[in-house]
Design an enzyme around this catalytic site. Sequence first.
Site, mmCIF file in Angstrom:
data_model
loop_
_atom_site.group_PDB
_atom_site.id
_atom_site.type_symbol
_atom_site.label_atom_id
_atom_site.label_comp_id
_atom_site.label_asym_id
_atom_site.label_seq_id
_atom_site.Cartn_x
_atom_site.Cartn_y
_atom_site.Cartn_z
ATOM 1 C CE LYS A 29 -3.900 1.938 2.429
ATOM 2 N NZ LYS A 29 -4.982 1.917 3.343
ATOM 3 C CB SER A 31 1.244 8.192 -1.583
ATOM 4 O OG SER A 31 2.239 8.144 -0.609
ATOM 5 C CB VAL A 35 0.418 -3.706 -4.748
ATOM 6 C CG1 VAL A 35 0.909 -4.551 -5.661
ATOM 7 C CG2 VAL A 35 0.798 -2.189 -5.218
ATOM 8 C CG ASP A 168 11.033 7.547 -6.532
ATOM 9 O OD1 ASP A 168 11.835 8.137 -5.695
ATOM 10 O OD2 ASP A 168 9.684 7.565 -6.377
#
EC number: 2.7.11.1
Length: 831
Positions: A29, A31, A35, A168
Site C-alpha cells: 500500500k 500514497s 497493490v 525515483d
Amino acid sequence: MSSESHDKVVAKAIRLPTENYSVEKEIGKGSFAVVYKGLSLRDGRNIAIKAVSRSKLKNKKLLENLEVEIAILKKIKHPHIVGLIDCERTSSDFYLIMEYCALGDLTFFIKKRKNLVLKHPLIKTVFEHYPPPSTEHNGLNRVLVVNYLQQLSSALKFLRSKNLVHRDIKPQNLLLCTPLLDYNDPKTFHELGFVGIYNLPILKIADFGFARFLPNTSLAETLCGSPLYMAPEILNYQKYNAKADLWSVGTVLYEMCCGRPPFKASNHLELFQKIKKANDEITVPSNCYIEPKLFNLIRGLLTFDPDSRMGFTDFFNNEVVTEDLTRYEQSYEPDLESKSKDVAESNMFVSEYLVKPLKQQESAHIPPTQTDENTSVQTGVRRTSGKERLATNHPPHQQIHPEDNSQNPEQSYQSASQKRLKSSYNDLILEKEYVVVEKKTVEVNSLADDFANNGPITNNQGAQVIKPLRYRTSSSSDASGGRRASLVERRLSISSLSPSNALSKALGLASVRLFGYQHNTKATSSPPQQTLLNPQIFQELTENAVLRADHKLNPFSEQMLDSNITPAVESLAAKAFVMYSFAEMKFSQILPTPPSSTDYDPLSDKRLSNGSCAIEDEEDLDQGRPPSNQTLTSATTKISSATNVDTQIPAPELKKLCTESLLLYLKALTILAASMKLTSKWWYENESKNCTLKLNILVQWIRDRFNECLDKAEFLRLKLHAINTSPNSQWSDDDPVIFVEKLIYDRALDISRNAARMEMESGNYNTCELAYATSLWMLEILLDENFQFNEVYDDEYASNITSLDESDKEMIKKYISSIANRLKALKSKMV
C-alpha cells in the site's frame, strides 16, 4: 478477522472490468495505490494488480504521473524492468496488471534479512551461499552487490536509450523476482536478455510514476522522488538532467554495501547541507569494508557537482559494472530450483514470512522492560484500555510488543540494548517522515496555488480579493520604536494574576487571532486587521457544537455544494487552530529563554518551566494586532542550532516537552490535511473553478499553518535526536509513555473546569464561551476518525496507530454532552 477471511473480503470488494483476472489479497500500500496479488485466469500465472483510485488523484499532476507511468510501461519491455501486462479502467479506479515479484523489494534483503533467513527457504539458501560480510551491519555480500548493480545498470542503459529518466531510484522501487522459472540454465538465462547470475533472485525496476522523457539536452525543475536518494541539485531546487539517476544509483550501491544510506537527515534542506559539507568525501562505517574499485565507483556517482559526476558512458563501462560473473554460475544448488518454484507457486508474499506481532493476550504477560515504549511515544497511540489511556492518576502499564522489523540498518537485529532499540525505531520514523513532504506538502501547496491563481475574486459585497492572510513578523510601528522584540525574546510574568484573569487574557488573545473578538481593550488608532473568521462565524460554530452534542445536527455530508463547503472548512480551521495553539504553547517552552523567566500556564492553573510563553504581552492584545509569529530561522536555515540541547531545562523534562509538542503538531497536521482533502474534493468536482474570497483566505491560512507545523515538527525531531544521542542521555524503562489523546483530553477538561470557575467568580461570559467551545472542539477532535495520524502518514506504520476504543469514546461523549449543556446555559445568560 482471520487472514483468510480478509482475503476473501478483498477478493469480493475488488471487481475488475473483465473476467481475465482474479484478485486474491493485498500485498502493499502506498500514497495513491494499493497493490494486490492476483491470478491470470488465462494462463494461471501470478500477477500484481496495482489499483489506483481516481478519487485520490484530485491534483492534476498526480493524474498526469499515473498516465505517464502507464504510457511508459506500455512502450518499454526489458527483463530488468517490471512489465505492464494489461491496464483496465472503471469510473472509479485504474487497474495496472503487472509482473508479480514474490520477494518484495530490495529493502527486504537489506533490512529484514536476519528475520527472513529464519523462515523463507529460498532466501535462506541464497544467504547461506553468499553470507553477509559482517554481523555488525546489514550490508550484502559483494557478489550480490555486483550482481544487482549490473542488473540495475542494464535497466538504466535501456532507459537511457529511450531518453528516459526514472527520477525515483531507491531500494523500495527495486523489486526482486524468484529465479529459475522460465529457464533452468545460464545459457537460456542470458539468451532471454538477463544479466548477472542466473540462479539468484532477479532485480527489476518498478514505479515509473515520476519518470519522464528527458533528452540529453533537456533540464527539469520538478521536485520529485524520495529525498534520501535525491541528487543534491534536486534537493536544492535546481535544474537537473538524467545524471540525477546516477546519484540515486550511488546511494543504492552504498546502501547495499553498508546497510544504510550514505546521508541521513530529517528534512531535505539539512540533507542538502550535509551532502554539500561532505565536499565529495564519502565516509564508510568503521565496521564496514568496501574494496577500492567499488568505493571509487561510489565516489564517482556521489559527486556533488553534476557536471563533475561520473557520466553514463563511464558508468556503463566501469570495471565493476562489466565484471565477468560467470565463475559464480558454476556452483549449483540442487534444490534451489524447486525452492524457487515452490515460492512462486505458493500463496505467500515475502512479508508473510516475517515474524508476526504478538497477540494482545500474549503481550499482557510481557514485562514492561521487554517492550519498546518509544514506539508508543512516536505514534502517540497504543492499544490500551479506555481506563489506561484516559485515567488521570494511573499511567498505562501494558502494551502490545510490536514486531521489530524496522530497525536502523546500522544496528544488529539481535541487540539486547533498549537504548539501541528505541533509537533504531526513531531513526526509521525520521526516514519515513520524508514521505510526508512528498505526499502532502506538494498537494497542499499545489491546491492553495490553484486557489490563489484563480484570478480576481469578489465577495458578496464586491470587495476586491486581497492577498492571503499571513501573520506578520513586524509592523509599521517598528520603525519608530526600534526593532520590535520577537515572541521568543518577549516574556510576561503573570504569576500575580488569578487563574480566571490569566485564562481570560490567554483566551482573549486566541479570540483576537482567529475570530476578531477583542474585549476590554484600550482605544487605539491602529487600523482594524482582517481576521480569519469573525464573531458571527464563532457563534455559528459554537451553536453547531451544541447541536451536535444534542444529536440535532449531523456532521457535514459529502455533498460538496458551494453553499456548505465554506462552513465545513471553517469548522476544521477552528479545530486546527485550537490544536496548533496548544502545540505552540508547548513549543515555546523548548526554545532558549532568559534565566529569570518565571511563567505560568493560565489554562491549567500550573506554573511552567523556564522558557514558557503561554500568553503574549498585553501590547498585542490591546492593540488588536495579530501577534508576531515565531520565526524558525534556527530550524530551517541554521539546522545545526537544533542539535544544541537547551541546558536550561533538564534533559528528561526537555525530552518530554519535545515529544508532546511533536505529537501535537502532528495532530494539527492531520486536521489541516483533512481540511485540504475536503476542499480538494470540492475543488476538482467544481467545474466552474470559482471560489469566494472567504474560502480562498481559509485555504491560504491552512497552507501557511501546514507548512509551519511541518517545519516545527522537523525542528523537534532534530531536538529529540540530539537528546537521544547525547553522551549524558539516560534511558529508563520507567519513562512515561506519552499519548496525544491523553494530552488533548486532559487539556480540554482543564479548560472546561477553569471556565466553569471563571463563570461563577468573574462573570466574564465572552471568555467562558470561548473556553467551553475550545474544550468541545478538542474533545470532538478525539472522536473524529478523519483526524487519525494515517491521514498524513499513508504507509505501513499507520496500521500500528489505532483509534480510541469504545469505552474511551463513551467517556468523551459524556463530557461533550456535559460541556455543551454548560455552554447552552451560558448562552441563555448572555441573551
